[in-house]
Design an enzyme around this catalytic site. Structure first.
Site, PDB file in Angstrom:
ATOM      1  N   LYS A   1     -27.818 -94.103 -38.391  1.00  0.00           N
ATOM      2  CA  LYS A   1     -26.521 -93.472 -38.139  1.00  0.00           C
ATOM      3  C   LYS A   1     -26.536 -92.004 -38.584  1.00  0.00           C
ATOM      4  CE  LYS A   1     -24.018 -97.872 -38.672  1.00  0.00           C
ATOM      5  NZ  LYS A   1     -23.248 -98.112 -37.437  1.00  0.00           N
TER       6      LYS A   1
ATOM      7  N   LYS B   1     -18.533 -94.963 -41.389  1.00  0.00           N
ATOM      8  CA  LYS B   1     -19.273 -96.121 -40.884  1.00  0.00           C
ATOM      9  C   LYS B   1     -20.225 -96.564 -41.980  1.00  0.00           C
ATOM     10  CE  LYS B   1     -20.572 -93.337 -37.449  1.00  0.00           C
ATOM     11  NZ  LYS B   1     -20.246 -94.076 -36.240  1.00  0.00           N
ATOM     12  N   ARG B   2     -20.875 -97.710 -41.834  1.00  0.00           N
ATOM     13  CA  ARG B   2     -21.873 -98.103 -42.814  1.00  0.00           C
ATOM     14  C   ARG B   2     -22.925 -96.995 -42.937  1.00  0.00           C
ATOM     15  NH1 ARG B   2     -21.741-103.496 -44.995  1.00  0.00           N
ATOM     16  NH2 ARG B   2     -23.727-102.882 -45.879  1.00  0.00           N
TER      17      ARG B   2
ATOM     18  N   THR C   1     -17.552 -98.586 -32.295  1.00  0.00           N
ATOM     19  CA  THR C   1     -16.148 -98.848 -31.949  1.00  0.00           C
ATOM     20  C   THR C   1     -15.274 -97.805 -32.636  1.00  0.00           C
ATOM     21  OG1 THR C   1     -16.220-100.499 -33.700  1.00  0.00           O
ATOM     22  CG2 THR C   1     -16.252-101.320 -31.437  1.00  0.00           C
TER      23      THR C   1
ATOM     24  N   HIS D   1     -25.700-107.644 -30.710  1.00  0.00           N
ATOM     25  CA  HIS D   1     -25.140-106.398 -31.258  1.00  0.00           C
ATOM     26  C   HIS D   1     -26.182-105.448 -31.809  1.00  0.00           C
ATOM     27  CE1 HIS D   1     -20.881-107.790 -31.346  1.00  0.00           C
ATOM     28  NE2 HIS D   1     -21.445-108.973 -31.490  1.00  0.00           N
TER      29      HIS D   1
ATOM     30  N   LYS E   1     -11.888 -95.354 -31.432  1.00  0.00           N
ATOM     31  CA  LYS E   1     -10.642 -95.157 -32.188  1.00  0.00           C
ATOM     32  C   LYS E   1     -10.347 -93.663 -32.331  1.00  0.00           C
ATOM     33  CE  LYS E   1     -11.818 -99.366 -34.622  1.00  0.00           C
ATOM     34  NZ  LYS E   1     -12.549 -99.919 -35.769  1.00  0.00           N
TER      35      LYS E   1
HETATM   36  C1  F58 Z   1     -22.458-103.411 -34.870  1.00  0.00           C
HETATM   37  N1  F58 Z   1     -23.274-104.302 -35.627  1.00  0.00           N
HETATM   38  C2  F58 Z   1     -23.255-102.364 -34.129  1.00  0.00           C
HETATM   39  N2  F58 Z   1     -23.722-105.581 -37.474  1.00  0.00           N
HETATM   40  O1  F58 Z   1     -24.085-101.668 -35.038  1.00  0.00           O
HETATM   41  C3  F58 Z   1     -22.282-101.417 -33.452  1.00  0.00           C
HETATM   42  O2  F58 Z   1     -22.972-100.472 -32.684  1.00  0.00           O
HETATM   43  C4  F58 Z   1     -21.336-102.202 -32.560  1.00  0.00           C
HETATM   44  O3  F58 Z   1     -20.328-101.371 -32.072  1.00  0.00           O
HETATM   45  C5  F58 Z   1     -20.699-103.331 -33.332  1.00  0.00           C
HETATM   46  O4  F58 Z   1     -21.684-104.140 -33.943  1.00  0.00           O
HETATM   47  C6  F58 Z   1     -19.834-104.204 -32.458  1.00  0.00           C
HETATM   48  O5  F58 Z   1     -20.531-104.592 -31.325  1.00  0.00           O
HETATM   49  C7  F58 Z   1     -22.894-104.711 -36.856  1.00  0.00           C
HETATM   50  O6  F58 Z   1     -21.836-104.336 -37.355  1.00  0.00           O
HETATM   51  C8  F58 Z   1     -23.581-106.067 -38.716  1.00  0.00           C
HETATM   52  O7  F58 Z   1     -22.781-105.606 -39.520  1.00  0.00           O
HETATM   53  C9  F58 Z   1     -24.481-107.215 -39.079  1.00  0.00           C
HETATM   54  C10 F58 Z   1     -23.924-108.005 -40.234  1.00  0.00           C
HETATM   55  C11 F58 Z   1     -24.839-109.145 -40.636  1.00  0.00           C
HETATM   56  C12 F58 Z   1     -26.231-108.679 -40.914  1.00  0.00           C
HETATM   57  C13 F58 Z   1     -26.794-107.867 -39.769  1.00  0.00           C
HETATM   58  C14 F58 Z   1     -25.867-106.726 -39.337  1.00  0.00           C
END
Ligand code: F58
Length: 803
Positions: free
Chosen positions: A539, A533-534, A641, A353, A645
């Protein structure tokens, strides 16, 4: 009336009776004294009862058909609220409304009383939740495995505009959706010594299971989310307790429970956190022991495991699954090393990811060897075997620079590795796994993400979902490609009017909520421009707030230039230790304070940043959005994602060619998408010019104004130096190319303004976005995983008559 799999018709009277019974006999409450909580619990139990039938049915069918099962291992499941989702999938929403009316409670209030289960950080965790729902809707036998964190993602408040974190406590109240399974418990060891494959852990805890049924669309199938809670092997030290040392007596319990106490909120860096590694092993080992136990209850030949079991690793967090499966197969079940390695590889798949180097997991060999000594031996042997078998270049390998590279480990131990959008999968092949891809061509594949239309359209957006169903029927809910049938309606004036009315209903609802919760009045006629988003530098929420400042400045300079009124909406949390992201949050709030009180711009521009963004807030914001902000530096966002939406809910996107934006634009048509910015290749080239930011700022009057206003303390009058660091970084350390993309972004925003002022043209494009969003259903994604990775089939195919 609707029919569920347990063949019990559910009419309003029966549901009402069930709610009353639960209120009395489960909650022990008299209706006259029942609180919102009591009604919620009673209704939840009554709804849950309707899931149990399909759930048992699905389990029986899986056993009877000796079907292959999918196991989705994830440290995060960002499931949000469950009640409304369950009512919708069972077709019991209307019945519940009428029961609420006759019993005298407010269904909306009940729904909103449920805590939002935030067992995840962001996209990765929410994707896992959408996948579970699609797996059930498609009738694919599956289990999710996760950790039952006592505290999910922290709650966010703003104090003086700054993020403050407080603990989240979703489990304080009873959790009606889970079933405790104390009989499903496994011992998980840590540390100690490993001699000749004989590991004697010096610490251990018990992983104890809690099951949540996940009901699919129309109640035709239900799978299980099994979450592990850590318990001590010995309850407490009675001798110490009796001698009065109560704190010491409780120590074993406190230590064990630490393991499943909190979700790691850090999505930026991996410090050598012992607890995190222990959590990862805790989840993985418990899941694998459970999987093997279930397999051996049906079959006896472990060499056939891959025919009946597919295990998916959601990122590298459960990547210890490779070594752990080999350990269980060899040390516990007596298989040969080579055989065990082949079985493990044929069973495991790995989803990547992220390409961000700081987010790629690695553990020092010292830490790994200390916490998991036997696994460290196994990892070294896997690495040696791979070196010998592939004659790989010297710089490739799992153990490098005294660190275990979890990406390499996951890759080498999987038969398929997938990225999450076409662009991302391509970059995975070219960058992080370039060498491994050459050694194992064909192993890396793509599976573009998707989202469940049940939650993200039907549940979140009743006005639009209703309009769609009235126009093309409701087949789209289980088959999102049917939205295509809306296309001809894009140039139907009457339809567009209804479409705008649906959007307006959502915007008015959001405006009321913002007024009530934040005390800021916003104009529902303005364009709602949303970035949720985060908070992360890549971003680029700072690009958005810079553009907001430029817009504000230009509106003030020239108030009569025919601007489109806007409400800029932000939502999201920063990792607690991520200082730069926190500074961006502070700036957004400071800018909001100034702009929202400016009589010159008034209703023309507002900035809203409601605290504690979560799944439920997303369900409120997305249906009300006109413009979706997807503005990451190209090459950095694996997929996104949220972007999908918004498209499904009729927002137009302003975005870069990053992640799944590329595919969204291809599907909806380039003319219905506001594109700007450098491409992934151009980003790399531009960075080679050390003056890239300086050159861009010097060429942009807008950027100069923005940085000048910030640096002179216009948004922080009591602390004018507050953002000197931020401005310095904009000039000198602009790694994410905000300056280089600024003018393109500003221009694209003005194109959006222009279109917004022509509601007919805007809504025509918005309708086309909805009509062409069918590809982004997680049903399509899951079908892809089933066919290309897991080799599984739907148990519902050919079951129409039985349904
Ligand atoms: C996200 N990753 C991607 N990681 O940033 C996003 O582009 C993608 O759509 C999504 O995954 C699903 O594939 C993500 O959310 C985290 O939150 C991790 C949590 C644990 C630590 C490292 C980041």
């Amino acid at each position: 009336m609707s029919m569920t799999k347990d063949a019990r018709p559910v009419n309003d009277a029966e549901l009402k009776q069930a709610v009353e019974q639960h209120l009395i006999y489960t909650l022990g409450k008299d209706a006259r004294h029942a609180s919102v909580y009591d009604w919620r619990m009673a209704l939840s139990y009554a709804i849950r009862d309707r899931i149990v039938g399909p759930w048992f049915h699905a389990t029986r069918r899986t056993y009877e058909g000796q079907r292959k099962r999918v196991y989705y291992l994830s440290m995060e499941f960002l499931i949000g609220r469950m009640l409304e989702d369950a009512m919708i999938n069972l077709g019991l929403l209307e019945a519940s409304e009428s029961v609420a009316k006759s019993l005298g409670f407010d269904l909306r209030q009940i729904i909103e009383d449920e805590p939002d289960a935030a067992l995840g950080n962001g996209g990765l965790g929410r994707l896992a939740a959408c996948f579970l729902e699609s797996l059930s809707s498609l009738g694919c036998p599956a289990h999710g495995y996760g950790i039952r964190y006592e505290h999910g993602l922290f709650r966010q408040r703003f104090e003086g505009g700054q993020q403050v974190e407080t603990p989240e406590d979703w489990l304080t109240q009873a959790h009606p959706w889970e079933f405790a399974r104390p009989e499903s418990a496994y011992e998980i060891g840590f540390k100690g010594e490993a001699v000749n494959g004989d590991w004697h852990p010096s610490e251990s805890v018990i992983a104890s299971a809690y099951d949540m049924p996940v009901i699919g669309w129309q109640g035709r199938w239900a799978n299980t989310l099994r979450m592990w809670s850590a318990k001590p092997t010995t309850l407490f030290d009675l001798e110490r307790f009796n001698s009065g040392d109560y704190a010491a007596a409780a120590e074993p319990e406190a230590l064990a429970r630490t393991l499943s106490r909190v979700l790691y909120p850090d999505d930026t860096t991996y410090q050598g956190k012992e607890l995190r590694l222990k959590q990862e092993f805790f989840l993985t080992s418990a899941a694998l022991q459970d999987i093997l136990r279930r397999y051996l209850s049906e079959y006896d030949d472990l060499t056939k495991l891959p025919q009946k079991v597919a295990i998916q690793m959601n990122d590298t967090h459960p990547a210890i699954a490779g070594p752990e499966l080999i350990r269980l197969l060899t040390d516990k079940h007596g298989l040969e090393w080579g055989v065990a390695q082949d079985i493990a590889r044929a069973t495991l798949g790995y989803t990547n990811h992220t390409l961000l180097p700081e987010a790629l997991e690695r553990w020092s060999t010292w830490l790994m060897g200390n916490i998991l000594p036997r696994h460290m031996q196994i990892i070294e042997r896997i690495d040696d075997d791979h070196r010998r078998a592939t004659k790989r270049p010297a710089h490739v390998g799992i153990v490098r620079n005294n660190e275990v590279q979890m990406g390499e480990l996951a890759f080498i131990m999987s038969h398929k590795v997938n990225g999450v959008s076409a662009l991302h999968s391509d970059l995975v092949k070219k960058t992080v796994f370039h060498d491994l891809n050459e050694l194992h061509p064909g192993r890396i594949i793509n599976q573009t993400n998707g989202v469940t239309p049940r939650r993200w359209l039907k549940l979140a957006n009743p006005p639009l979902a209703g309009l769609i169903s009235d126009t093309i029927g409701d087949g789209w809910i289980g088959d999102l490609d049917q939205l295509k049938a809306l296309e001809p309606h894009a140039n139907d004036k009457a339809f567009r009017k209804d479409f705008r009315a649906a959007k307006r209903t959502n915007k008015v609802a959001l405006s009321n909520w913002v007024g009530e919760t934040m005390g800021v009045q916003i104009n529902p006629n303005a364009m709602f421009d949303v970035q949720i988003k985060r908070i992360h530098e890549y971003k680029r929420q700072h690009l958005n707030i810079f553009e907001t400042i430029a817009l504000w400045h230009n509106m003030r300079e020239n108030p009569d230039a025919g601007w489109a009124p806007r409400v800029k909406v932000f939502g999201g949390k920063s990792a607690p230790g991520y200082a730069v992201a926190k500074e961006i949050i502070h700036l957004i709030n400071d800018v909001a304070q100034v702009i929202n009180n400016d009589p010159v711009t008034g209703d023309m521009l507002k900035v809203i940043y409601p605290p504690n963004y979560n799944v439920s807030m997303a369900e409120r914001l997305i249906p009300a959005a006109d413009l979706s902000e997807q503005i990451s530096t190209a090459g950095k966002e694996a997929s996104g994602t949220g972007n999908m939406k918004f498209t499904m809910n009729g927002a137009l996107t302003i975005g870069t060619l990053d992640g799944a934006n590329v595919e969204i634009r291809e599907h909806v048509g380039a003319e219905n998408f506001f594109l700007f910015g450098l491409t992934a290749d151009e980003v790399i080239k531009r960075r080679r010019n050390v003056r890239h930011a300086r050159d861009a700022i010097e060429a942009s009057q807008n950027m100069q104004h923005v940085l000048q206003l910030i640096v002179e303390g216009r948004f922080s009058p009591t602390d004018p130096d507050r953002y000197h660091g931020l401005v310095d970084r904009a000039w000198n350390h602009d790694h994410y190319l905000v300056a280089a993309d600024f003018e393109g972004y500003y221009t694209a925003q003005r194109a959006a303004d222009k279109l917004y002022l022509d509601p007919e043209a805007w809504s025509e494009q918005a309708v086309l976005n909805v009509a062409r969003s069918g590809f982004f259903s997680s049903d399509r994604t899951i079908r892809g995983y089933m066919a290309d990775i897991w080799g599984t089939e739907s148990a519902l195919d050919g079951e129409e008559d039985a349904a």
